[in-house]
Every structure is written in structure tokens, then in C-alpha cells.
Design an enzyme around this catalytic site. Structure first.
Site, PDB file in Angstrom:
ATOM      1  N   HIS A 116      64.268  32.456 -71.717  1.00 30.03           N
ATOM      2  CA  HIS A 116      64.505  31.555 -70.428  1.00 30.03           C
ATOM      3  C   HIS A 116      64.766  29.950 -70.333  1.00 30.03           C
ATOM      4  O   HIS A 116      64.805  29.361 -69.386  1.00 30.03           O
ATOM      5  CB  HIS A 116      63.089  31.809 -68.846  1.00 30.03           C
ATOM      6  CG  HIS A 116      63.300  33.023 -68.519  1.00 30.03           C
ATOM      7  ND1 HIS A 116      63.921  33.538 -67.444  1.00 30.03           N
ATOM      8  CD2 HIS A 116      62.647  34.348 -69.059  1.00 30.03           C
ATOM      9  CE1 HIS A 116      63.460  35.008 -67.596  1.00 30.03           C
ATOM     10  NE2 HIS A 116      62.917  35.181 -68.226  1.00 30.03           N
ATOM     11  N   ASP A 133      66.519  22.050 -69.390  1.00 32.05           N
ATOM     12  CA  ASP A 133      66.672  23.203 -68.766  1.00 32.05           C
ATOM     13  C   ASP A 133      66.833  24.350 -69.690  1.00 32.05           C
ATOM     14  O   ASP A 133      68.022  24.078 -69.785  1.00 32.05           O
ATOM     15  CB  ASP A 133      66.775  23.194 -66.882  1.00 32.05           C
ATOM     16  CG  ASP A 133      65.666  23.507 -66.329  1.00 32.05           C
ATOM     17  OD1 ASP A 133      64.518  24.207 -67.083  1.00 32.05           O
ATOM     18  OD2 ASP A 133      65.360  22.527 -64.714  1.00 32.05           O
TER      19      ASP A 133
HETATM   20  P1  ADQ Z   1      61.221  27.003 -63.897  1.00 31.16           P
HETATM   21  O1  ADQ Z   1      61.008  26.563 -64.596  1.00 31.16           O
HETATM   22  O2  ADQ Z   1      60.205  27.823 -63.302  1.00 31.16           O
HETATM   23  O3  ADQ Z   1      61.931  28.605 -64.498  1.00 31.16           O
HETATM   24  P2  ADQ Z   1      63.414  27.300 -62.151  1.00 31.16           P
HETATM   25  O4  ADQ Z   1      64.770  27.697 -62.415  1.00 31.16           O
HETATM   26  O5  ADQ Z   1      63.985  26.001 -61.244  1.00 31.16           O
HETATM   27  O6  ADQ Z   1      62.409  26.934 -63.168  1.00 31.16           O
HETATM   28  O7  ADQ Z   1      62.893  27.513 -61.106  1.00 31.16           O
HETATM   29  C1  ADQ Z   1      61.590  27.282 -60.087  1.00 31.16           C
HETATM   30  C2  ADQ Z   1      61.771  28.666 -59.427  1.00 31.16           C
HETATM   31  O8  ADQ Z   1      61.153  28.553 -58.203  1.00 31.16           O
HETATM   32  C3  ADQ Z   1      62.752  28.697 -58.204  1.00 31.16           C
HETATM   33  O9  ADQ Z   1      63.715  29.730 -57.296  1.00 31.16           O
HETATM   34  C4  ADQ Z   1      62.670  27.641 -57.089  1.00 31.16           C
HETATM   35  O10 ADQ Z   1      62.819  27.982 -56.025  1.00 31.16           O
HETATM   36  C5  ADQ Z   1      61.115  27.915 -57.029  1.00 31.16           C
HETATM   37  N1  ADQ Z   1      59.977  26.934 -56.540  1.00 31.16           N
HETATM   38  C6  ADQ Z   1      60.142  25.855 -56.766  1.00 31.16           C
HETATM   39  N2  ADQ Z   1      59.549  24.327 -56.341  1.00 31.16           N
HETATM   40  C7  ADQ Z   1      58.550  25.274 -55.493  1.00 31.16           C
HETATM   41  C8  ADQ Z   1      57.804  25.732 -54.162  1.00 31.16           C
HETATM   42  N3  ADQ Z   1      57.483  24.001 -54.479  1.00 31.16           N
HETATM   43  N4  ADQ Z   1      57.408  26.481 -53.785  1.00 31.16           N
HETATM   44  C9  ADQ Z   1      57.835  27.384 -53.944  1.00 31.16           C
HETATM   45  N5  ADQ Z   1      58.763  28.077 -54.943  1.00 31.16           N
HETATM   46  C10 ADQ Z   1      59.247  27.117 -55.378  1.00 31.16           C
HETATM   47  C11 ADQ Z   1      62.209  28.853 -65.990  1.00 31.16           C
HETATM   48  C12 ADQ Z   1      63.062  27.773 -66.325  1.00 31.16           C
HETATM   49  C13 ADQ Z   1      64.486  27.988 -65.951  1.00 31.16           C
HETATM   50  C14 ADQ Z   1      65.438  28.981 -66.104  1.00 31.16           C
HETATM   51  C15 ADQ Z   1      64.034  30.614 -65.048  1.00 31.16           C
HETATM   52  C16 ADQ Z   1      64.830  31.391 -64.946  1.00 31.16           C
HETATM   53  O11 ADQ Z   1      62.446  26.964 -67.124  1.00 31.16           O
HETATM   54  O12 ADQ Z   1      65.252  27.105 -66.600  1.00 31.16           O
HETATM   55  O13 ADQ Z   1      66.108  28.864 -64.416  1.00 31.16           O
HETATM   56  O14 ADQ Z   1      62.821  29.439 -65.991  1.00 31.16           O
HETATM   57  O15 ADQ Z   1      65.728  31.992 -66.477  1.00 31.16           O
END
Ligand code: ADQ
Length: 461
Positions: free
Chosen positions: A156, A365
Site C-alpha cells: 500500500h 504517499d
Molecule cells: P493511509 O496512509 O492511511 O493509507 P489514505 O490513503 O489517505 O492514507 O487513507 C486514509 C483513509 O482514512 C481514508 O479513507 C480517509 O477518509 C480515512 N481517514 C483519514 N482521516 C480520518 C479521520 N480523521 N477520521 C476518520 N477517517 C479518516 C495507506 C497508504 C496510502 C494508500 C492507502 C490505501 O499510506 O498511500 O492510499 O494505504 O492503499
């Protein structure tokens, strides 16, 4: 016959209202809901002595097999090797990275612990899909325990260039372990290129059997790019409902016609929050006419709060937001609303829908689902504008966003201004193009393509 899908990740997120934030959980859960099967991993509970407990629960037509984990091992495996070494190195934070052998040993032991327990619940016809950097040695360990099922791995987070990867003393062992999977998938072409290049340096150019295959020790390893997406229709529904709801309405009322710039991230040093706050500060300095007329709302719940690097970024952001607010605030306006808390996914989608600008500016990211969620949650007739870092995997697909370099403070400040001032026709045109990309490659395409590759792998003898 449809084979059972067994997803494996360090943490299992059993569906409940206030789901833990994290992109992996959102993606794997979508696959489980769509296809059923079993999701195996840690329960979130640590045990001090005795045999850690294990239970299976059923929700949404899928099963969730969760195991407790020995506390003593967890510290070095999770905080030590996985998030103290692999996470910073794979995100190019070479200066934050350190290495010690006890943590590496704990990482291997934790993977043996998972392999032992997973072996108990696997069935002969299963397809096994392992997620993320915590579990790189798992295929080798499962094979050593007699597993014959196709086993795939999806990373990921970014896969770093070999020059960065080789800072890790055990990188050759990790590369060899990745090659023990039948399928290895990445978020972007660049990640895949870095991986294939690193394997070629380890095993020689001859192992690059074809564009989608490696030949290692007489075995074929399929490699590919599977950019994770979002469930567009589900987000449209969530953002519609939530933007009519009490919480979002009250937030909008409190803006009193000011423009809303929104950031939503886990509180992590890779998300570029310091750079983002500095850029917003610069924007207010360079565009004084915007003062009192634009607010930045940053939602950032704590994650990995027990780690030094995470408490440090938290302190830094608290000080920085305080300083910026102190410098620009007026009696009836503060520039930054900084919320260190978690929201239900639906509430976040509502905030996104009413935002004029989405700021997604990580310094590195794998993909970044928030960027995709922001697009999906917009009202097509009056959409907000996405300002997106070129260093997020999502930028490879979302070229119609306003792309920025998160290290360029002036450039980011101007991008915020460009987004706020953008005429509605241009906003609609960009949004239409972006939404089209999202629909063509949504969350179902992601798991569908990966599982199809896994299905096409014949079980080894
Ligand atoms: P993350 O680093 O966790 O994921 P991201 O892809 O942005 O980052 O996903 C975050 C998820 O958590 C989103 O669905 C978002 O809506 C939710 N989220 C964020 N802040 C929140 C909050 N305050 N309250 C509730 N929910 C919240 C890792 C990798 C990424 C990759 C994903 C998926 O680091 O690059 O995109 O996995 O593969």
C-alpha cells in the site's frame, strides 16, 4: 467454483460505526463486502502471558478471524521494525530511519506467529492475499508450513529506489521474501520499476522474464500495478446524506460565507502537514485580501501516538497552528481550525462536499485515498478544487487536479489562490475528467483485477 478469498493484514478492522482511519482498512473491507471470504489478522488486543486468544466473527457476509498478540513481541515488531524502520525508509525519510537487530528478529518472529495461526484456518482451495509491509516474510513462512495455495502481496505504501532500499542491512532478505509470493502488486508504475530494478540487482538481469513476470529460482513471480481506488457511488451517497446532516450544517453556518479549505489526514510526518500549514501562512501573507475570508480546517487524528517521531510532529503542528493563528486571527475569525480527532467516514465525506478546496499535499504517499474521496464527494454542478502533491501516487492518475510540489511553499500558496479563484466552468471541466478516472478505476476494479491475477496462478506442486 469460486475460491474463498483470505485477506491477511496486520490489523483487522471489523466493521462498526466509528471505523479506525486508514486506507488499507477501507480498501480491504470493500473487497470483503463485495466477495465475502475471510479476513485474518490482529484483533487490536495485546496479551501479557498465556496463549493469545483467537475468535471468528461474521459481518456483511464475510468472516473476520482475529488473534490477540503477545505484548512483548508487538513493541519491537510493530513500532520497532515495521513503523520505525520500513515506514520511514519506504517514504524516503532516510534521516528518521535507524536499524537494530532485535527489532528485525521480532519482525520475523511476529510473522512466524501469524503464519502458525493462519495455517490453522486455511483451506486447500483458498486464495491468499497479504497486505502491506508488516507481512513481507509471510509467503515464505506459509510455504515452509506446507501451504500450496496461490499467495499474493500488495504494497500500500511506496516501494523505494534501490539506493534508498539498500540502507536497510536486511534488504536482500526482504527482496527474496517478496519473491516468494506468486503475485506482487504496487500502487504505481514507479513503485513497480523500483522493485524490478532492485530484484535485478540481486538476482541478475536474466530474472526479468517479461514485463509482468520475474523468474526467480525457477519460479514465476507475477508483478503488476493495481492502483487502489474508492467506491464512488457509496461516497456520493455518504456525502449527500452527511452534507444535509446536523454536524455539517453547523460547521457551514459557523463559516458565515467564508471559503473552506479542507485537509483530512492521519497525523503522520509523511502527510506534509507542516509544509501545508506554512503554505497557508504564506498564502495569507501574500494575499491579504483573503484574510478573514478563507478558513483552513485540518482534521488529523493521532496515529502511532506512542512513537517519538509522531509525538514530535504533533507538538510541531500544535505550535505552528498556534503561531499562525496568533499572527493572523481577528476577533471573529481564526485562519486554521486544527482538529486532532476522528470522525465517522460519512461525516468526513460531508465536510469534503461543502469544501471549496481540498488540500492533499503529502511529501510522499503510496496512493492517498483522501484525494480520490474528495473528488467523489463533490457536487458536479459546483465542485470544489483538489490541490494535490505530485509526490502522492494519486497524482499519476489525477492530472486534472492542481498539482503542487509540497516543498515549494510559494508554489503551494499560489495553488491555493488559483483553486479559490477558479471559475465554475473550469472547476466543472476538471471535476468531470477526474470523476471519469475514478469511475474507470474504482475500488471494485482494484480488488477485481488483483484477485483475477491470483486466480490465474496455478497452485505450485
Ligand atoms: P493511509 O496512509 O492511511 O493509507 P489514505 O490513503 O489517505 O492514507 O487513507 C486514509 C483513509 O482514512 C481514508 O479513507 C480517509 O477518509 C480515512 N481517514 C483519514 N482521516 C480520518 C479521520 N480523521 N477520521 C476518520 N477517517 C479518516 C495507506 C497508504 C496510502 C494508500 C492507502 C490505501 O499510506 O498511500 O492510499 O494505504 O492503499
Amino acid at each position: 467454483m469460486t475460491r474463498r478469498l483470505v485477506s491477511v493484514s496486520n490489523r483487522v478492522s471489523i466493521p462498526r460505526k466509528q471505523a479506525a482511519p486508514g486506507g488499507l482498512a477501507v480498501g480491504v473491507l470493500a473487497a470483503m463486502k463485495a466477495r465475502g471470504g475471510l479476513w485474518f489478522g490482529w484483533s487490536g488486543e495485546l496479551t501479557d502471558e498465556g496463549e493469545p486468544g483467537m475468535e471468528v466473527v461474521r459481518r456483511h457476509g464475510a468472516s473476520f478471524a482475529v488473534t490477540d498478540f503477545p505484548r512483548e513481541l508487538f513493541e519491537r515488531y510493530y513500532y520497532g521494525f515495521s513503523n520505525g524502520m520500513l515506514w520511514p525508509l519506504f517514504h524516503y525519510f532516510v534521516e528518521t530511519f535507524h536499524y537494530d537487530e532485535p527489532s528485525w528478529d521480532a519482525y520475523l518472529e511476529a510473522n512466524r506467529f501469524y503464519a502458525d495461526r493462519l495455517t490453522r484456518v486455511l483451506e486447500a482451495d483458498d486464495l491468499v492475499w497479504v497486505h502491506d509491509y508488516h507481512l513481507i516474510p509471510l509467503a515464505r513462512l506459509l510455504r515452509e508450513r506446507g501451504a500450496r495455495q496461490p499467495i499474493g502481496f500488495f504494497l500500500h505504501i511506496p516501494f523505494p529506489h534501490h539506493e534508498v532500499l539498500r540502507c536497510l542491512p536486511v534488504h536482500e532478505q526482504l527482496l527474496a521474501d517478496l519473491c516468494a509470493f506468486d503475485v506482487v502488486g504496487f500502487q504505481t508504475d514507479n513503485d513497480l520499476r523500483c522493485f524490478r530494478d532492485a530484484v535485478a540487482r540481486l538476482c541478475g538481469e536474466a530474472c526479468l522474464a517479461g514485463p509482468d513476470e520475474l523468474r526467480v529460482d525457477g519460479r514465476i513471480v507475477r508483478t503488476g500495478v493495481y492502483p487502489i481506488g474508492v467506491d464512488v457511488d457509496a461516497i456520493v451517497g455518504e456525502s449527500d446524506r452527511s452534507s444535509q446532516g446536523e454536524m455539517v450544517r453547523r460547521m457551514v453556518a459557523s463559516l458565515t460565507d467564508r471559503k473552506l479549505v479542507l485537509g483530512v489526514d492521519r497525523l503522520d510526518y509523511s502527510k506534509g502537514l507542516v509544509e501545508r500549514f506554512n503554505a497557508f501562512d504564506r498564502f495569507l501573507q501574500d494575499h491579504p485580501e483573503r484574510r478573514g475570508r478563507v478558513s483552513l480546517m485540518q482534521v488529523a487524528p493521532l496515529s502511532r501516538a506512542d512513537m517519538r517521531a509522531y509525538s514530535a510532529i504533533r507538538e510541531q503542528l500544535e505550535q505552528l497552528s498556534g503561531r499562525i493563528n496568533g499572527r493572523h486571527a481577528e476577533a471573529d475569525w481564526v485562519p486554521i481550525r486544527y482538529l486532532n480527532r476522528n470522525f465517522a467516514h460519512e461525516s468526513l465525506m460531508g465536510f469534503m462536499r461543502v469544501a471549496d478546496v481540498g488540500l492533499v499535499t503529502p511529501v510522499r504517499d503510496g496512493m492517498n485515498l483522501v484525494a480520490k474521496e474528495f473528488i467523489a464527494s463533490q457536487d458536479p454542478a459546483d465542485p470544489g478544487v483538489l490541490v494535490l502533491s505530485r509526490l502522492a501516487g494519486a497524482a499519476c492518475e489525477l492530472g486534472e487536479a492542481v498539482l503542487v510540489n509540497p516543498y515549494d511553499t510559494h508554489g503551494m500558496a499560489e495553488a491555493i489562490e488559483q483553486a479559490i479563484a477558479m471559475p465554475v466552468q473550469e472547476r466543472r471541466r476538471r471535476h468531470e475528467g477526474l470523476l471519469d478516472v475514478l469511475r474507470r478505476n474504482d475500488i471494485h476494479a482494484w480488488h477485481g483485477k488483483f484477485v483475477a491475477t491470483l486466480e490465474s496462478v496455478a497452485s505450485p506442486e
